[in-house]
Design an enzyme around this catalytic site. Structure first.
Site, short mmCIF file in Angstrom:
data_model
loop_
_atom_site.label_atom_id
_atom_site.label_comp_id
_atom_site.label_asym_id
_atom_site.label_seq_id
_atom_site.Cartn_x
_atom_site.Cartn_y
_atom_site.Cartn_z
N LYS A 101 0.86 -1.19 0.00
CA LYS A 101 0.00 0.00 0.00
C LYS A 101 0.89 1.23 0.00
CE LYS A 101 -4.38 -1.00 -0.03
NZ LYS A 101 -5.33 -0.41 -0.97
N ASP A 115 -0.35 -0.45 -4.61
CA ASP A 115 -1.69 0.14 -4.73
C ASP A 115 -1.66 1.48 -4.01
OD1 ASP A 115 -4.32 0.83 -4.86
OD2 ASP A 115 -5.09 -0.90 -3.73
N GLU A 119 -1.41 -0.32 -9.14
CA GLU A 119 -2.87 -0.25 -8.93
C GLU A 119 -3.25 1.17 -8.52
OE1 GLU A 119 -4.37 -3.41 -6.47
OE2 GLU A 119 -6.26 -2.39 -6.06
N ASP A 137 -8.78 -0.06 -10.28
CA ASP A 137 -9.58 -0.63 -9.19
C ASP A 137 -10.80 0.27 -8.95
OD1 ASP A 137 -10.62 -1.77 -6.91
OD2 ASP A 137 -8.97 -1.23 -5.59
N LYS A 158 -13.87 -6.88 -8.16
CA LYS A 158 -14.26 -7.05 -6.75
C LYS A 158 -15.71 -7.47 -6.72
CE LYS A 158 -10.81 -4.05 -4.69
NZ LYS A 158 -10.49 -2.86 -3.90
N GLN A 183 -12.40 -5.98 -1.25
CA GLN A 183 -12.97 -4.73 -0.75
C GLN A 183 -12.80 -4.70 0.77
OE1 GLN A 183 -14.00 -2.36 -3.13
NE2 GLN A 183 -13.42 -1.39 -1.22
C1 MUC Z 1 -7.87 -1.74 -2.30
O1 MUC Z 1 -7.54 -2.57 -3.12
O2 MUC Z 1 -7.87 -0.59 -2.64
C2 MUC Z 1 -8.84 0.04 0.06
C3 MUC Z 1 -9.77 0.95 -0.33
C4 MUC Z 1 -10.73 0.26 -1.07
O3 MUC Z 1 -11.70 0.71 -1.62
O4 MUC Z 1 -10.40 -1.07 -1.12
C5 MUC Z 1 -9.27 -1.29 -0.33
C6 MUC Z 1 -8.29 -2.18 -0.91
MG MG Z 2 -7.09 -1.07 -4.69
#
Ligand code: MUC
Ligand code: MG
Length: 366
Positions: free
Chosen positions: A162, A190, A216, A241, A265, A293
């Site tokens: 992240k 991401d 991402e 995403d 998702k 999610q």
């Molecule tokens: C992700 O993949 O982004 C964090 C915020 C969201 O909307 O999902 C998570 C994981």
């Molecule tokens: Mg994401």
């Protein structure tokens, strides 16, 4: 068989530690268990996670949307009339996770009615999926320790880092993780739209040097020209995403070259819409990844059932481990990750069995 009622039960389970990413942080899984009951006694279930910072939904808004809109639209319908259901629900705009959960719960009913696991009804391609471990931002050393511990305990071979807060810290984390974990693990990042296009472009040499496999949501999706400028400067695919949640958005992102891969998702597009996304992306030659999610175990079972069903969604590791962040869960039997994989459940429907005592304990409406 007809849908007799739909129930939305909000529940809240504390996290082990707050989960922080670019623009938000959560300290509890504020989710909603959706139950679709039929007139012949079947109960289909699914989990809707409230993610205000991504979809503008709250736990209360999910309950209200289901009680006041989705339920009246669906009650009386034959669960097998999937296209009628999709059409009726498509007119209820936004409310992504409420719609996704109703759709998955209807599929759970269909699987139970036919005596077949949903992963088989959808495609039946794989009997297990590799699992990604998500490293939420901490110090680079903290992330390395966590990655090593998780690799040792569960056998993970893919990690998502992240990023998206501070480019210097992000660069240090990426460099340190690659140096310490070696070349045999897959790493991707991401940023949850946290970088500007210029920041992301400046970081490309670090990403390329570290062999990052996907970027991402590096930059804001509402700045399409910046994203396209970034995409033009790297061979690392951009994984869309939260900016690509519906068919039309996905088509636009791909055709305008803002995203070269798509995250599916099930929490936001259920099984029915996700199935169409798979077909569209395959036709356009675009790779897929199963995202999370930040699902609990019930939601994870949905991601697993869908991801394992298709060749193109099961080939790469899926985000199936967020439930490890929860202090407890409402699923009766905990999910198992071994050798970096999670096996599909061979039960009719999605295979969800709820621990009713735990649900009674964690529900927040009674
Ligand atoms: C992700 O993949 O982004 C964090 C915020 C969201 O909307 O999902 C998570 C994981
Ligand atoms: Mg994401």
């Amino acid at each position: 068989m007809k849908i007799a009622s739909i129930e939305a039960v909000p529940f809240s389970i504390p996290l082990r530690n707050p989960t922080g990413f670019a623009h938000a942080s959560i300290s509890a899984a504020d989710h909603v268990l959706v139950r679709v009951r039929t007139d012949d006694g079947l109960v289909g279930q699914a989990e809707a996670p409230a993610r205000p910072f991504t979809y503008g939904e709250s736990q209360q808004s999910i309950v209200t949307a289901i009680d006041e809109w989705f339920s009246p639209a669906m009650v009386g319908l034959d669960p097998l009339a999937r296209e009628v259901a999709r059409d009726r629900m498509s007119w209820l705009v936004h409310n992504h996770t409420a719609r996704g959960a109703v759709d998955m719960a209807v599929w759970d009913v269909i699987g139970q009615a036919l005596g077949q696991p949903v992963h088989r009804l959808l495609g039946g391609y794989a009997d297990a999926m590799s699992v990604v471990h998500i490293l939420f931002a901490s110090s680079p050393e903290g992330m390395v320790d966590e990655a090593n511990e998780m690799r040792e305990r569960y056998g993970f071979g893919t990690f998502k880092i992240k990023t998206g807060k501070d480019p210097k810290v992000d660069a240090a984390a990426v460099r340190t993780l690659r140096a310490e974990l070696g070349d045999d693990v897959e790493l991707y990042i991401d940023s949850n739209k946290g970088w500007s296009a210029d920041q992301a472009i400046a970081l490309l040499p670090v990403m390329e040097e570290a062999g990052i496999s996907m970027l991402e949501e590096p930059t804001p999706a509402l700045e399409p020209l910046g994203r396209r400028r970034l995409a033009a400067r790297t061979s690392i695919p951009i994984l869309g995403d939260e900016s690509v949640t519906r068919m039309g958005d996905i088509a636009t992102q791909i055709l305008d070259d803002h995203s070269q891969m798509i995250s599916i998702k099930t929490a936001r597009t259920g099984f029915s819409e996700s199935e169409r996304i798979v077909g569209m992306c395959e036709g356009l030659g675009v790779g897929l990844a199963m995202g999370s999610q930040m699902d609990g175990m019930v939601g994870t079972l949905g991601t697993l059932a869908f991801g394992a069903a298709f060749k193109s969604t099961s080939e790469r590791a899926g985000e199936l481990d967020y439930f490890l962040q929860l202090t407890d869960d409402i699923l009766a039997e905990p999910l198992v990750i071994a050798d970096g994989k999670m096996a599909v459940l061979d039960r009719p429907g999605v295979g969800i069995e709820i621990d009713e005592d735990k649900l009674a304990h964690y529900r927040v409406d009674k």
